[in-house]
Design an enzyme around this catalytic site. Structure first.
Site, mmCIF file in Angstrom:
data_model
loop_
_atom_site.group_PDB
_atom_site.id
_atom_site.type_symbol
_atom_site.label_atom_id
_atom_site.label_comp_id
_atom_site.label_asym_id
_atom_site.label_seq_id
_atom_site.Cartn_x
_atom_site.Cartn_y
_atom_site.Cartn_z
ATOM 1 C CD1 TRP A 83 -11.073 1.687 9.147
ATOM 2 C CD2 TRP A 83 -10.380 -0.438 9.207
ATOM 3 N NE1 TRP A 83 -11.733 1.017 8.156
ATOM 4 C CE2 TRP A 83 -11.328 -0.291 8.168
ATOM 5 C CE3 TRP A 83 -9.796 -1.678 9.424
ATOM 6 C CZ2 TRP A 83 -11.712 -1.356 7.356
ATOM 7 C CZ3 TRP A 83 -10.175 -2.743 8.619
ATOM 8 C CH2 TRP A 83 -11.126 -2.584 7.593
ATOM 9 C CG ASP A 104 0.501 0.689 6.490
ATOM 10 O OD1 ASP A 104 1.345 0.664 5.562
ATOM 11 O OD2 ASP A 104 -0.719 0.625 6.280
ATOM 12 C CG ASP A 144 -8.203 -1.240 4.775
ATOM 13 O OD1 ASP A 144 -8.886 -1.994 4.056
ATOM 14 O OD2 ASP A 144 -8.156 -0.006 4.603
ATOM 15 C CE LYS A 184 -8.868 -2.837 1.455
ATOM 16 N NZ LYS A 184 -8.046 -1.712 0.936
#
Length: 239
Positions: A83, A104, A144, A184
């Site tokens: 992404w 992340d 996500d 998500k």
């Protein structure tokens, strides 16, 4: 237009190939077999994306146009980075002029034009670091993120919904007016409070399941378009 992959590839590997490894557990062997025969995995390799997830974002954008005109993007739960690859291309982000910030807790290899933070997004310092890195008000926040699965559906759903809520609060705090938020979620019901909050702050809120999301997966995406601005939120609180 984002086209579905055709049953073939240029890698020399045929679809339908079986994995033969007697030492591997049956479940692991089945997962690997499905993975290597997945046409979206093969297409991602051909087109230079780090993961098949790229096509989920591209499909959603094809219908809802969330990338159009985006100048700054924040990517939550970004690893391995497909992404962020799209975000950097759309925004024209470069190492000299960063317009994409990604986070992340997993390690993520460097990407041109993407500022990467290896940190749990729930860390109190994460939001400030992302905003400082992106260099201005973002037009789009994409997430996500999903909690590590436990095998207990209800627990997994609640943990991932918590991440959705945290991401949504962050988006409302940082987006510019007219901006968009994509996250998500899992099938099983989106929390009413979260939906109410998004509908209060955005002009359109929809659930989306792109074709590139595996049919057997409980994964879905929640899209909130057209942020009304923080003034609208303040007015609602006073009312």
């Amino acid at each position: 237009m984002t086209k579905a992959p055709i049953a073939g590839n240029r890698t020399g590997r045929k679809l339908g190939q079986r994995v033969k490894n007697k030492k591997m557990k049956a479940s692991s062997r089945q997962w690997l077999q499905r993975h290597i025969n997945d046409p979206y995995v093969q297409r991602a390799q051909l087109e230079g994306y780090r993961a098949r997830a790229a096509f989920k974002l591209l499909e959603i954008d094809e219908k809802y146009h969330i990338l159009r005109g985006a100048k700054r993007i924040i990517d939550l739960g970004a690893a391995p980075g497909s992404w962020s690859q799209i975000a950097a291309k759309v925004t024209g982000s470069t190492d000299e002029d960063i317009r994409v910030a990604a986070i992340d807790f997993l390690e993520m290899a460097q990407l041109p034009g993407v500022w990467i933070l290896q940190l749990d997004f729930l860390d109190p310092s994460a939001p400030g670091k992302l905003m400082e890195a992106v260099g201005g008000t973002p037009d789009l926040v994409i997430s996500d993120m999903a909690a590590p699965t436990t095998g207990h559906h209800r627990t997994d759903h609640l943990r991932t919904m918590h991440l959705c809520e945290v991401a949504a609060h962050f988006a409302i705090e940082v987006l510019g007016e007219g901006g968009h938020f994509l996250t998500k979620t899992f099938q099983g019901g989106t929390e009413r409070d979260l939906l109410a909050m998004l509908k209060q702050n955005f002009r359109q809120v929809v659930h989306v399941k792109p074709n590139s999301s595996r049919a057997e997966s409980v994964e879905m995406f929640l899209l909130a378009k057209g942020f009304k601005g923080r003034k609208a939120e303040g007015d609602a609180e006073e009312a």
